[in-house]
Each structure stands twice: as structure tokens, then as C-alpha cells.
Design a protein around this motif. Structure first.
Motif, PDB file in Angstrom:
ATOM      1  N   THR A 128      -0.218   3.602   6.699  1.00 53.48           N
ATOM      2  CA  THR A 128      -0.313   2.243   7.241  1.00 53.48           C
ATOM      3  C   THR A 128      -1.749   1.910   7.632  1.00 53.48           C
ATOM      4  O   THR A 128      -2.230   0.816   7.382  1.00 53.48           O
ATOM      5  CB  THR A 128       0.613   2.079   8.472  1.00 53.48           C
ATOM      6  OG1 THR A 128       1.964   2.281   8.057  1.00 53.48           O
ATOM      7  CG2 THR A 128       0.482   0.698   9.087  1.00 53.48           C
ATOM      8  N   GLU A 149      -4.410   2.592  -3.324  1.00 52.10           N
ATOM      9  CA  GLU A 149      -3.891   1.293  -3.771  1.00 52.10           C
ATOM     10  C   GLU A 149      -2.709   1.451  -4.728  1.00 52.10           C
ATOM     11  O   GLU A 149      -1.747   0.704  -4.658  1.00 52.10           O
ATOM     12  CB  GLU A 149      -4.985   0.454  -4.425  1.00 52.10           C
ATOM     13  CG  GLU A 149      -6.023  -0.071  -3.453  1.00 52.10           C
ATOM     14  CD  GLU A 149      -5.429  -0.937  -2.343  1.00 52.10           C
ATOM     15  OE1 GLU A 149      -4.515  -1.755  -2.603  1.00 52.10           O
ATOM     16  OE2 GLU A 149      -5.871  -0.796  -1.189  1.00 52.10           O
ATOM     17  N   LYS A 152       0.380   3.174  -2.299  1.00 49.98           N
ATOM     18  CA  LYS A 152       0.793   2.775  -0.949  1.00 49.98           C
ATOM     19  C   LYS A 152       2.157   2.089  -0.923  1.00 49.98           C
ATOM     20  O   LYS A 152       2.929   2.288   0.010  1.00 49.98           O
ATOM     21  CB  LYS A 152      -0.274   1.922  -0.261  1.00 49.98           C
ATOM     22  CG  LYS A 152      -0.445   0.544  -0.804  1.00 49.98           C
ATOM     23  CD  LYS A 152      -1.521  -0.203  -0.035  1.00 49.98           C
ATOM     24  CE  LYS A 152      -1.727  -1.566  -0.642  1.00 49.98           C
ATOM     25  NZ  LYS A 152      -2.809  -2.277  -0.001  1.00 49.98           N
ATOM     26  N   ASN A 153       2.492   1.312  -1.947  1.00 50.27           N
ATOM     27  CA  ASN A 153       3.799   0.639  -1.954  1.00 50.27           C
ATOM     28  C   ASN A 153       4.949   1.619  -2.110  1.00 50.27           C
ATOM     29  O   ASN A 153       6.053   1.371  -1.629  1.00 50.27           O
ATOM     30  CB  ASN A 153       3.849  -0.437  -3.029  1.00 50.27           C
ATOM     31  CG  ASN A 153       2.965  -1.618  -2.691  1.00 50.27           C
ATOM     32  OD1 ASN A 153       2.645  -1.850  -1.524  1.00 50.27           O
ATOM     33  ND2 ASN A 153       2.543  -2.352  -3.694  1.00 50.27           N
ATOM     34  N   GLU A 157       6.560   0.820   1.092  1.00 47.05           N
ATOM     35  CA  GLU A 157       7.461  -0.223   0.610  1.00 47.05           C
ATOM     36  C   GLU A 157       6.878  -1.597   0.952  1.00 47.05           C
ATOM     37  O   GLU A 157       5.837  -1.942   0.445  1.00 47.05           O
ATOM     38  CB  GLU A 157       8.870   0.001   1.147  1.00 47.05           C
ATOM     39  CG  GLU A 157       9.459   1.313   0.667  1.00 47.05           C
ATOM     40  CD  GLU A 157      10.695   1.751   1.396  1.00 47.05           C
ATOM     41  OE1 GLU A 157      11.068   1.131   2.415  1.00 47.05           O
ATOM     42  OE2 GLU A 157      11.290   2.744   0.962  1.00 47.05           O
ATOM     43  N   THR A 158       7.499  -2.335   1.844  1.00 45.54           N
ATOM     44  CA  THR A 158       7.025  -3.696   2.138  1.00 45.54           C
ATOM     45  C   THR A 158       6.268  -3.799   3.460  1.00 45.54           C
ATOM     46  O   THR A 158       5.974  -4.900   3.917  1.00 45.54           O
ATOM     47  CB  THR A 158       8.224  -4.672   2.193  1.00 45.54           C
ATOM     48  OG1 THR A 158       9.113  -4.233   3.229  1.00 45.54           O
ATOM     49  CG2 THR A 158       8.951  -4.718   0.859  1.00 45.54           C
ATOM     50  N   THR A 160       3.349  -3.764   6.314  1.00 46.18           N
ATOM     51  CA  THR A 160       1.974  -4.250   6.376  1.00 46.18           C
ATOM     52  C   THR A 160       1.017  -3.086   6.575  1.00 46.18           C
ATOM     53  O   THR A 160       1.279  -2.193   7.380  1.00 46.18           O
ATOM     54  CB  THR A 160       1.819  -5.214   7.576  1.00 46.18           C
ATOM     55  OG1 THR A 160       2.800  -6.252   7.457  1.00 46.18           O
ATOM     56  CG2 THR A 160       0.431  -5.819   7.632  1.00 46.18           C
ATOM     57  N   THR A 161      -0.103  -3.110   5.863  1.00 44.09           N
ATOM     58  CA  THR A 161      -1.130  -2.095   6.082  1.00 44.09           C
ATOM     59  C   THR A 161      -2.169  -2.634   7.059  1.00 44.09           C
ATOM     60  O   THR A 161      -2.327  -3.845   7.216  1.00 44.09           O
ATOM     61  CB  THR A 161      -1.831  -1.690   4.767  1.00 44.09           C
ATOM     62  OG1 THR A 161      -2.392  -2.844   4.178  1.00 44.09           O
ATOM     63  CG2 THR A 161      -0.854  -1.034   3.810  1.00 44.09           C
ATOM     64  N   ASN A 178       6.415  -3.560  11.848  1.00 39.60           N
ATOM     65  CA  ASN A 178       6.764  -2.700  10.708  1.00 39.60           C
ATOM     66  C   ASN A 178       7.968  -1.803  11.005  1.00 39.60           C
ATOM     67  O   ASN A 178       8.313  -0.946  10.208  1.00 39.60           O
ATOM     68  CB  ASN A 178       5.584  -1.788  10.345  1.00 39.60           C
ATOM     69  CG  ASN A 178       4.553  -2.462   9.491  1.00 39.60           C
ATOM     70  OD1 ASN A 178       4.725  -3.576   9.034  1.00 39.60           O
ATOM     71  ND2 ASN A 178       3.441  -1.770   9.252  1.00 39.60           N
TER      72      ASN A 178
END
Length: 186
Positions: A128, A149, A152-153, A157-158, A160-161, A178
Motif C-alpha cells: 500500500t 506497477e 500491485k493490483n 486488488e482495488t 488505494t496506494t 482500505n
């Protein structure tokens, strides 16, 4: 307790908060932030069964070990990024914290983030915040372009970083949004 608490803080080389003794024999997850030009970046994240003793050792490495230049391995973080210094095997903390000290942050802050030593939560926090020097287990042998990059998803997942924050309250707000503290007592 799952609110962020400042364990230790230095501003321009002077200790302004020192609560390390309150975390001796206390398990959990901690994060180290450095501040430059009004922006905090996460430098490292850790989980352990004795946060106070680990932070005490890290602070000692920040201040009591001179910067060594004889490292023989490139320090590559858990995101496959080259970190611009070399270290010796089994001396990771000692080389890392003396290198961080040489970067001359205006503010250095260790914060207590979570009240259990949880490998999943440590990984989530590190991804994160894109913790600059974080390693988790075995290290990469070579750097890889855009590893963070590209991956990270898969990890977050969804969520916020947070690559930089203005203050620690902002970190806490984003972690709560989060669901970092989901189903836990506060």
C-alpha cells in the motif's frame, strides 16, 4: 487498539517523541517514514513479536554505525527495485539503517500500525505504501523494471496506494478506508 501511534520521532536530528519503551514485549506491525519537503515516504515496514526491541535496535543502527562502503551485494527491495547501496549478507539492518541515516531526512518517524504480528497485514501495508526498502524473506537477485506497477493490483486488488503523505493522520485515514482494520476492535 488499531489506531496509528507514533513510537519514535526525530525532527532535524532532535528526538521529539520517544515511546519505544511502551512497545517492548508488544507484538505488531510498524512502519518507518522519512520526511523531505513536506512529504512523508514509507521507508520500511516490519512485523515482529517485540516491536520495542526491534525499533530500539533500528534506531541504534541509524545513529551508532558508520556508513560502510564495503558491501558486496546490491540491495534490491521486495519490489525488485535497486536501492543504490550495497550490503553484506547477514548485515542487512546494519547497512540499511546507516544508509537511511546518510539520506538526511528532515523527520524520521516510526509508527505502530497494527496490534498483531501478521504476515499478510505487513505485506498489505508494504505494498500500500510502496515501502522503499522493504524486504520480505528471500531477495531478488536482479532488479526488474516496473515490477511494483505490474503486480500491485494482484496484491492490493482495488485498494488505494499511498506513495507519499502529508502527515500520519492521512495514512490512518487511507488505511481505514482500505479496510486495513476490518473486523478489529479500535
Amino acid at each position: 487498539m488499531n489506531c496509528i501511534k507514533i513510537i519514535y520521532k526525530e525532527e532535524n536530528g532532535k528526538v521529539t517523541i520517544n515511546e519505544v519503551d511502551n512497545y517492548i514485549n508488544k507484538q505488531g506491525i510498524w512502519a518507518l517514514f522519512g520526511k523531505r519537503e513536506d512529504i512523508f515516504e514509507c521507508l520500511n515496514v516490519g512485523k515482529c513479536i517485540d516491536v520495542g526491541r526491534e525499533i530500539l535496535y533500528d534506531i541504534s543502527c541509524l545513529h551508532n554505525i558508520l556508513l560502510h562502503k564495503e558491501g558486496n551485494e546490491e540491495y534490491i527491495n521486495q519490489f525488485a527495485e535497486l536501492c543504490n547501496f550495497k550490503y553484506r549478507k547477514k548485515w542487512t539492518q546494519e547497512y540499511l539503517y546507516q544508509y537511511i541515516s546518510s539520506l538526511r531526512y528532515e523527520v524520521i518517524t516510526f509508527v505502530y500500525v497494527y496490534n498483531k504480528s501478521d504476515m499478510y497485514k505487513e505485506k498489505e501495508l508494504a505494498w500500500t505504501t510502496h515501502a522503499r526498502f522493504w524486504k520480505n524473506g528471500s531477495s531478488f537477485k536482479t532488479a526488474q523494471e516496473d515490477f511494483y506497477e505490474k503486480n500491485k493490483n494482484l496484491v492490493l486488488e482495488t485498494k488505494t496506494t499511498i506513495t507519499s503523505i502529508k502527515n500520519i493522520d492521512e495514512l490512518e485515514r487511507i488505511l481505514k478506508n482500505n479496510s486495513f482494520y476490518s473486523n478489529e476492535e479500535e
